[in-house]
Design an enzyme around this catalytic site. Sequence first.
Site, mmCIF file in Angstrom:
data_model
loop_
_atom_site.group_PDB
_atom_site.id
_atom_site.type_symbol
_atom_site.label_atom_id
_atom_site.label_comp_id
_atom_site.label_asym_id
_atom_site.label_seq_id
_atom_site.Cartn_x
_atom_site.Cartn_y
_atom_site.Cartn_z
ATOM 1 N N ASN A 109 30.105 -8.821 -1.392
ATOM 2 C CA ASN A 109 30.465 -9.692 -0.281
ATOM 3 C C ASN A 109 30.995 -11.022 -0.802
ATOM 4 O O ASN A 109 30.572 -11.511 -1.845
ATOM 5 C CB ASN A 109 29.275 -9.898 0.659
ATOM 6 N N LYS A 203 16.097 -20.071 -3.915
ATOM 7 C CA LYS A 203 16.706 -18.778 -4.224
ATOM 8 C C LYS A 203 17.689 -18.963 -5.367
ATOM 9 O O LYS A 203 18.612 -19.773 -5.288
ATOM 10 C CB LYS A 203 17.419 -18.211 -2.994
ATOM 11 N N ASN A 232 19.553 -13.705 -5.928
ATOM 12 C CA ASN A 232 20.750 -13.578 -5.108
ATOM 13 C C ASN A 232 21.664 -12.508 -5.706
ATOM 14 O O ASN A 232 21.280 -11.799 -6.635
ATOM 15 C CB ASN A 232 21.458 -14.942 -5.033
#
Length: 342
Positions: A109, A203, A232
């Site tokens: 993505n 994160k 991630n």
Amino acid sequence: MNLAAALMPVMRRLDPETAHNLSLRALRLGLAGRDATPDDPILATPAFGRLLKNPIGLAAGFDKNAAALTALGRLGFGFVEAGTVTPRPQPGNPRPRLFRLEEDAAVINRMGFNNAGLEVFLANLRRAGRTTAAVGANVGINKEGADPERDYPALVNALSPHADYLTINISSPNTPGLRDLQSEARLTAILSAITTDKPVFVKIAPDLSPEGLEAVISVALARSIAGLIISNTTLARPDTLRSPRKTETGGLSGAPLFGPSTAMLARAHQLCGGKLTLIGAGGISTPEQALAKILAGASLVQLYTGFAYGGPALIPALKSGLAALLRARGFSSLAQAVGAGA
């Protein structure tokens, strides 16, 4: 769950982003059903100041605007993380920006923090019916006009009254310069400006160097951060990828991320000496993989790509399988397994 299972093959024939948006709409309409099976007590996990019924969570990115939290909470997750939300709305990167790598059980993505902004996110969060699942809010910065030392604290302040925990996202590869915030100086400045009574997580990227991981953990310990989410998506492209989509720009998630993210998780567990709560994410689609994350040091785990491919039926299968594996290993609680293999 039967209707959701019947719809999965149809969704797989659609453009990935279209399918994702339809999934959210179906969730809001109550078409995904609910998991009514009681969770095995061995899965109970203390986190975020409460006792979760299980350690299986949904990662940020699926429900960017906190629009389907009530429905997602009914699917059997122990916790659900919404976002990433930015101060102002932004459209994200041009489409197409989401790609299935079905041959690799993976996704790439380059969404670019597309979301409706803080005001809409906050309204949805307030409107959401409370479920037994804990709720996390994942926060980021806009592509243009951002001031991280200003924006992250402002987002945390606005969302803290309505979330069980907050996640500082400094590791998406799709916002220029964002990963630079993982440096010791920038991360210290951001965390020093945050004041909240809710647990705060950071994160991080699986592409961090060993020295970078050490620096992040040092800052997290010094600033009394609750923990880390590891990890991630990755910019790496393993030689094992077979899909013709493997050359697309963006972050890779799913099965190829399992190995590197789990290795980083184990290293983080050793470095922090149990002083941080670690959430393992990356490539989980089986009970064995969930257990591997826990043995490496994760107290909780998160799904995204596995959920996108497997649908709601994956959640009860993971929970029952994980409970059986824990008992087969001689554990009487999930807490006993955390870090046992690191």
